[in-house]
Design a protein around this motif. Structure first.
Motif, PDB file in Angstrom:
ATOM      1  N   LYS A 281      57.684 101.090 128.140  1.00 30.54           N
ATOM      2  CA  LYS A 281      57.512 100.745 126.726  1.00 30.54           C
ATOM      3  C   LYS A 281      58.169 101.616 125.904  1.00 30.54           C
ATOM      4  O   LYS A 281      59.146 100.974 124.930  1.00 30.54           O
ATOM      5  CB  LYS A 281      56.096 100.866 126.475  1.00 30.54           C
ATOM      6  N   GLY A 282      58.312 102.915 126.093  1.00 31.21           N
ATOM      7  CA  GLY A 282      58.752 103.745 124.978  1.00 31.21           C
ATOM      8  C   GLY A 282      60.313 103.567 125.324  1.00 31.21           C
ATOM      9  O   GLY A 282      61.068 103.757 124.454  1.00 31.21           O
ATOM     10  N   ARG A 283      60.618 103.696 126.535  1.00 26.87           N
ATOM     11  CA  ARG A 283      62.104 103.761 126.934  1.00 26.87           C
ATOM     12  C   ARG A 283      62.787 102.624 126.219  1.00 26.87           C
ATOM     13  O   ARG A 283      64.229 102.521 125.963  1.00 26.87           O
ATOM     14  CB  ARG A 283      62.362 103.945 128.221  1.00 26.87           C
ATOM     15  N   PHE A 284      62.124 101.147 126.548  1.00 23.48           N
ATOM     16  CA  PHE A 284      62.935 100.240 126.346  1.00 23.48           C
ATOM     17  C   PHE A 284      62.148  99.094 125.407  1.00 23.48           C
ATOM     18  O   PHE A 284      63.214  98.305 124.996  1.00 23.48           O
ATOM     19  CB  PHE A 284      63.135  99.281 127.916  1.00 23.48           C
ATOM     20  N   ALA A 285      60.898  99.103 125.264  1.00 23.77           N
ATOM     21  CA  ALA A 285      60.442  98.254 124.463  1.00 23.77           C
ATOM     22  C   ALA A 285      60.223  98.245 122.901  1.00 23.77           C
ATOM     23  O   ALA A 285      59.243  98.337 122.486  1.00 23.77           O
ATOM     24  CB  ALA A 285      59.149  97.631 124.954  1.00 23.77           C
ATOM     25  N   TRP A 286      61.560  98.457 122.396  1.00 23.70           N
ATOM     26  CA  TRP A 286      61.462  98.654 121.018  1.00 23.70           C
ATOM     27  C   TRP A 286      62.086  97.412 120.266  1.00 23.70           C
ATOM     28  O   TRP A 286      62.343  97.602 119.077  1.00 23.70           O
ATOM     29  CB  TRP A 286      62.274  99.871 120.713  1.00 23.70           C
ATOM     30  N   GLY A 287      62.616  96.351 120.994  1.00 21.45           N
ATOM     31  CA  GLY A 287      63.128  95.332 120.282  1.00 21.45           C
ATOM     32  C   GLY A 287      62.267  94.562 119.357  1.00 21.45           C
ATOM     33  O   GLY A 287      62.739  93.950 118.629  1.00 21.45           O
ATOM     34  N   TYR A 288      60.906  94.794 119.465  1.00 20.49           N
ATOM     35  CA  TYR A 288      60.222  94.116 118.295  1.00 20.49           C
ATOM     36  C   TYR A 288      60.471  94.652 116.886  1.00 20.49           C
ATOM     37  O   TYR A 288      60.100  94.024 115.843  1.00 20.49           O
ATOM     38  CB  TYR A 288      58.892  94.516 118.345  1.00 20.49           C
ATOM     39  N   ALA A 289      61.134  95.887 116.698  1.00 25.40           N
ATOM     40  CA  ALA A 289      61.555  96.547 115.388  1.00 25.40           C
ATOM     41  C   ALA A 289      62.321  95.156 114.694  1.00 25.40           C
ATOM     42  O   ALA A 289      62.355  95.540 113.636  1.00 25.40           O
ATOM     43  CB  ALA A 289      62.091  97.707 115.532  1.00 25.40           C
ATOM     44  N   GLN A 290      63.412  94.854 115.455  1.00 23.08           N
ATOM     45  CA  GLN A 290      64.347  93.836 114.866  1.00 23.08           C
ATOM     46  C   GLN A 290      63.818  92.294 115.224  1.00 23.08           C
ATOM     47  O   GLN A 290      64.630  91.335 114.907  1.00 23.08           O
ATOM     48  CB  GLN A 290      65.647  93.955 115.417  1.00 23.08           C
ATOM     49  N   HIS A 291      62.497  92.159 115.417  1.00 23.21           N
ATOM     50  CA  HIS A 291      62.330  90.825 115.785  1.00 23.21           C
ATOM     51  C   HIS A 291      62.155  89.852 114.538  1.00 23.21           C
ATOM     52  O   HIS A 291      61.854  90.169 113.771  1.00 23.21           O
ATOM     53  CB  HIS A 291      60.839  90.629 116.690  1.00 23.21           C
ATOM     54  N   GLN A 292      62.452  88.659 115.022  1.00 24.39           N
ATOM     55  CA  GLN A 292      62.542  87.480 113.738  1.00 24.39           C
ATOM     56  C   GLN A 292      61.186  87.159 113.248  1.00 24.39           C
ATOM     57  O   GLN A 292      61.153  86.727 112.276  1.00 24.39           O
ATOM     58  CB  GLN A 292      63.045  86.363 114.473  1.00 24.39           C
ATOM     59  N   ASP A 293      60.206  87.509 113.899  1.00 20.68           N
ATOM     60  CA  ASP A 293      58.856  87.483 113.481  1.00 20.68           C
ATOM     61  C   ASP A 293      58.398  88.234 112.207  1.00 20.68           C
ATOM     62  O   ASP A 293      57.300  88.301 111.746  1.00 20.68           O
ATOM     63  CB  ASP A 293      57.836  87.589 114.428  1.00 20.68           C
ATOM     64  N   ARG A 294      59.295  89.465 112.243  1.00 18.93           N
ATOM     65  CA  ARG A 294      58.897  90.465 111.257  1.00 18.93           C
ATOM     66  C   ARG A 294      58.702  89.952 109.772  1.00 18.93           C
ATOM     67  O   ARG A 294      59.525  89.313 109.426  1.00 18.93           O
ATOM     68  CB  ARG A 294      59.661  91.746 111.245  1.00 18.93           C
ATOM     69  N   ILE A 295      57.758  90.319 109.098  1.00 14.97           N
ATOM     70  CA  ILE A 295      57.760  89.789 107.705  1.00 14.97           C
ATOM     71  C   ILE A 295      58.248  90.804 106.777  1.00 14.97           C
ATOM     72  O   ILE A 295      57.910  92.066 106.852  1.00 14.97           O
ATOM     73  CB  ILE A 295      56.227  89.650 107.353  1.00 14.97           C
TER      74      ILE A 295
END
Lengths: 947, 68
Positions: A281-295
């Motif tokens: 999670k910490g090493r790789f799962a940071w893609g949510y930060a730029q995810h298109q779902d972000r408001i």
């Protein structure tokens, strides 16, 4: 900082206190005994060429590049495997050594593709560096037999494996063995045929037992194992040290950047919580930060059934303030409240509780710790005097017996689990108390001496039976108890646990734990040396969660396992800042520093600082807020960073509570499930976009540093400040450091904390004050914070949640490695390849009785509600017990969990729900209805085209 | 009883059961409710006629009500 790779001393540091002086290249140097010549040279600034050595792994001595000459010794020993000796005289660079090294490098390069200019690791490759260091200019060997052109393995979503570039140094294999402890990798074949393999030769990385922690990628000296993000973006140009926003371990990472683009997160070797390790999670799962779902734009609407309308920040704040004022005027100020988040920083959390106490004018503030570790706060404060764990993570290195109860650290706290497993492989004994056969019970080179597979809901009975064994068999550390604890309370407790009704034999029908096994486990804990207890939500999320925490504390005190390294009571916190959120005064009855709101002297300090009168009465807890909402008297809620609709129990009750409110303000990254009932949405910023601090499970306060601009334009603390200003509060913070300064002024255990001090020290474990200016790694060393340790009688009381003919099975819930909490972040990353949906684990016997096979849709029904999900048949759960996770909103596992809760704190009883399982052919009506509701609630009004 | 009152009665009984080994169980329970329940919750339980409350819980609530 400008990009520099982390310093690699080649071999691990020695912990010896004895010092050895030697001479390296004419310079005298002194290092701890046991240090390798390589490390001693590196520490004095001499980098001996190396390939197979790295300081996170034991020395290996295979690459033959780090050869040195030592006066008085024959040959050229490998410096990585040669320990220093007094008076030793070492030469690291001679014509003879240069010739040998050049020859070794020539052999390596003869079987390596010469595509450096287009290689992803160009400029960040140790092989490339060492070829330059040894002066290799040409390769004389014909490329007849090589490993070039082998098929790449792209199966892992986060990193590639290119065997053509492998130099068979085994660093990846050793990292998997020594650091991670999964032992997924091996060297297959011998000599020229040696090949790194993930599991069987038929496996690829994704299909293997690899847990994608990244240790192998970090250890690889070439581009054989390389992050896909580096392949795509290029090598980083700067690095900023920050703290992971996932679990309560609190790993520190170097966010390695190009401009404002994150290239990769690399565990920071100087991080005192993670010591250079990481998880998927910490090493790789940071893609949510730029995810298109972000408001990224604020939104408002009059009713939750309306579509959202995007507005500017100012309109959002003005509208929110007007609604809060309207509701306060109409229904009274007690109709308002707020929820802080364990995912947010200390500074943000402090501001939210301050907004509610000073702005809303009441104490209706709670935090998601209510639904996880609130019993820890109650139990440890009652027994020891402090609402926190007693140890640092390093302490486990000195444990002889490790008791894990109600925790699944390999999934929930994987980096600490690796450190624990390292100690277990070195010989420490393991006791696991858990209804499930978690991975820790039996994994490579680790096997629990005792797995007490208790019936869910009987923790107190098991711990009291252990206490019975310890007391009645004369295993109490009486000297410790007499000196450190209240003797009369101990005697009352000892008399109680000694009753025959508390014996393992009498309680066996209740706990379903064989008495002999329980007695043996108790003896081991009491007599096996340093005994450490680690626990998680399997302890707290019960109707007797607080009693269980106190029963654990009783055991530790009775056996003297408190106050030094290797022992202690250690709550493994679920989210990154559970400890900090609690420290910052998020509970409705406590101001920051765990001081009760009814204490006039404490209140006066805050009133003087904040310039307002504070309500002396405790406020509403989350479940009480929802009850008050359905009663029609609680009308407005500000929720920062939490998704109570998905994470809290009895979803339909939560939904009814939210639907009854007139103003729900959700401040989050995404339109989460709670936002389906919201009227105002304030977009949040990720941990990469803001400054602040998190406090991990070992009370360690660590910096969160902004590495990119917030996509929404504001850091979260600024959003709360603007909301406060719109309500008329004169807040003028210009940086989170000023908020921490205020925390320090008002909170004795934080009095020595500041951003400057944190920058200087790297991290600090509270209390940080005059008595402990650099923090307190271990607590209760000379005495308990409360004075004498308090033994509390913990009588087993069965839960009101009973199985019966309609609901004959017990459901318990938990987490999986690849996902985090409600999954809002990890579901928006490639982690979904490991866990696309929540599954129901069911024992083969129970499955057969119901005609259920793995993969079948099943209906999971309780007194509270029903949902459907797919089944997996497994012996990990005992007959009569089923298990699932709560990471996916369409499963909504909390539709079936109930309102039952811990007697002291109202922490929900997630771990015990009576259920029935039956075959199903698809989603329930509720799931279909909710899906439609969610789609409707997420509509965003499109702006009309300009004329 | 309302759902909220049901919950409060259940919580009160739970507290009483879990504090029954205290030296002063009634006092301990009254103190627990004083420290952790918000004013509205206290008002609801104070106004309740005692139906469903265990004897210790009822005593503790009476004691707290008298001191409020």
């Amino acid at each position: 900082m400008t990009y520099q790779p982390q310093t690699d001393f080649g071999t691990p540091a020695s912990r010896s206190e004895d010092q050895v002086t030697l001479t390296i290249d004419g310079r005298e140097t002194t290092v701890p005994a046991g240090t390798s010549v390589m490390r001693a040279a590196s520490e004095q600034g001499t980098a001996i060429p190396k390939l197979c050595a790295t300081d996170s792994l034991a020395s290996f001595g295979s690459c033959r590049l780090c050869l040195v000459e030592i006066e008085g010794r024959r040959g050229t020993p490998a410096s990585c495997t040669t320990p220093v000796e007094p008076g030793m005289v070492v030469h690291t660079q001679t014509p003879h050594l240069a010739k040998l090294r050049k020859g070794v490098m020539e052999l390596y390069i003869s079987d390596h593709p010469l595509d450096c200019l287009t290689c992803a690791a160009n400029g960040d490759c140790e092989l490339q560096d060492q070829a330059g260091n040894v002066g290799l200019r040409d390769v004389r060997y014909a490329a007849d037999a090589t490993h070039l052109g082998q098929t790449k393995d792209h199966s892992n979503p986060y990193f590639d494996f290119d065997p053509s570039k492998c130099i068979a140094c085994s660093r990846c294999v050793r990292a998997c063995d020594e650091v991670q402890g999964t032992l997924a990798l091996t060297v297959q074949g011998r000599g020229f045929d040696s090949k790194i393999s993930a599991g069987l030769s038929s496996d690829n990385f994704l299909g293997s037992e690899c847990v994608s922690c990244g240790a192998c990628v970090q250890a690889c000296p070439t581009a054989t194992l390389v992050e896909k993000s580096v392949v795509e973006i290029g090598t980083p140009e700067r690095a900023v040290v920050t703290t992971c926003a996932y679990c309560g371990v609190g790993c520190t990472f170097r966010a390695e950047m190009r401009g404002e683009q994150l290239v990769r997160m690399v565990p920071w070797k100087d991080g005192k919580a993670n010591r250079g390790h990481s998880c998927v999670k910490g090493r790789f799962a940071w893609g949510y930060a730029q995810h298109q779902d972000r408001i990224l734009k604020p939104m408002i609407r009059a009713a939750a059934s309306d579509p959202w309308r995007e507005v500017e920040w100012e309109e959002a704040f003005t509208y929110a303030a007007s609604e809060l004022k309207r509701i306060s005027a109409k229904f009274g100020k007690q109709a308002l409240g707020g929820i802080t988040s364990s995912r947010c920083t200390n500074e943000e959390t402090f501001l939210v509780q301050k907004l509610i106490r000073a702005g809303f004018g009441n104490n209706n503030v709670d935090t998601c710790a209510r639904v996880c570790h609130s019993p820890t706060g109650y139990g440890l404060k009652t027994t020891f005097g402090t609402s926190a764990g007693t140890q640092d993570f390093d302490s486990v290195e000195d444990s002889d017996v490790i008791l894990v109860i109600g925790a699944n650290p390999t999934d929930g706290h994987p980096v600490f689990a690796s450190r624990m497993k390292r100690r277990l492989r070195a010989g420490a004994k393991l006791i696991v108390i858990d209804p499930r056969r978690t991975d820790l019970v039996r994994s490579p080179h680790i096997e629990a001496q005792h797995h007490l597979a208790l019936r869910p809901g009987t923790n107190v009975a098991v711990l009291t039976a252990m206490a019975h064994t310890i007391v009645t068999e004369g295993l109490v550390d009486e000297a410790f108890v007499r000196e450190r604890c209240d003797w009369n309370e101990f005697k009352d407790w000892a008399d109680f646990v000694s009753l025959e009704r508390n014996s393992p034999e009498t309680l066996e029908p209740v706990t379903q734990v064989p008495a002999a096994d329980l007695r043996a486990a108790a003896r081991l804990y009491a007599t096996g040396g340093n005994g450490a207890i680690y626990y998680g939500l399997g302890v707290t999320e019960h109707s007797q969660g607080s009693s269980t925490v106190m029963a654990i504390a009783n055991l530790a005190m009775a056996t003297g396992n408190i106050g030094h390294r290797g022992v202690g009571v250690n709550p493994l916190r679920g989210q990154n800042n559970v400890q900090g959120a609690c420290d910052m005064g998020s509970f409705p009855h406590e101001l920051p520093g765990y001081r009760h709101i009814s204490d006039a002297a404490t209140r006066r300090e805050f009133e003087a600082e904040w310039g307002v009168a504070l309500d002396p009465e405790p406020g509403l807890r989350i479940p009480n807020m929802l009850d008050a909402a359905t009663d029609g008297v609680f009308k407005a809620l500000y929720v920062q960073g939490e998704d109570i609709l998905q994470s809290d129990p009895n979803t339909q009750h939560v939904a009814a509570g939210l639907a009854a409110m007139e103003c729900v303000i959700v401040h989050d990254l995404f339109l989460n499930e709670t936002a389906n009932y919201a009227h105002i949405f304030l977009p949040g910023s990720t941990f990469l976009e803001k400054n602040g601090t998190f406090t991990n499970a070992e009370r360690r306060i660590q910096m969160v540093r902004k590495v990119m601009s917030p996509l929404n334009g504001l850091e979260d603390w600024e959003v709360t400040q603007e909301l406060a200003r719109a309500l008329g509060l004169d807040w003028n913070y210009t940086h989170p450091s000023e908020i921490m300064d205020e925390v320090a002024r008002l909170t004795p255990s934080f009095s020595g904390v500041s951003f400057d001090k944190l920058d200087e020290e790297g991290s600090l474990q509270w209390p940080v004050n005059e008595a402990a200016p650099n923090g307190s790694p271990i607590m209760h060393i000379d005495g308990f914070v409360r004075g004498k340790g308090k033994f509390v009688v913990t009588d087993y009381v069965p839960t009101d949640e009973k199985t019966g003919p309609r609901f004959p099975l017990l459901l318990t819930t938990g987490r999986i490695l690849s996902h985090y909490n409600v999954g809002a972040q990890t579901r928006r990353t490639d982690n979904v390849v490991w866990h696309e949906e929540d599954l129901l684990e069911i024992h083969p016997t129970d499955a057969e009785n119901r005609g259920i096979k793995s993969g079948d849709w099943v209906k999971l029904a309780s007194r509270a509600g029903e949902t459907t999900l797919r089944a997996t048949v497994t012996e990990r759960v005992a007959p009569g017990v089923v298990y699932t996770t709560f990471h996916h909103p369409m499963t909504q596992a909390n539709v079936v969990t109930t309102d039952y809760s811990d007697w002291a704190t109202n922490c929900p009883e997630y771990k015990v729900t009576a259920v029935q399982i039956s075959s199903s052919n698809g989603p329930t009506n509720w799931q279909e209805g909710y899906d439609q509701h969610a789609r409707n609630a997420r509509r965003i009004e499109t702006a009309e085209a300009a004329e | 009883m309302s759902s909220t009152l049901d919950n409060l009665v259940r919580m009160a009984n739970q507290i009483a059961t879990n504090l029954k080994h205290e030296a002063d169980p009634v006092g301990a329970m009254a103190e627990h409710i004083r420290l952790f329940w918000d004013p509205r919750m206290k008002q609801i339980i104070f106004a309740h006629d005692g139906t469903g409350l265990s004897p210790d819980a009822a005593k503790a609530i009476d004691a707290l009500k008298a001191s409020a």
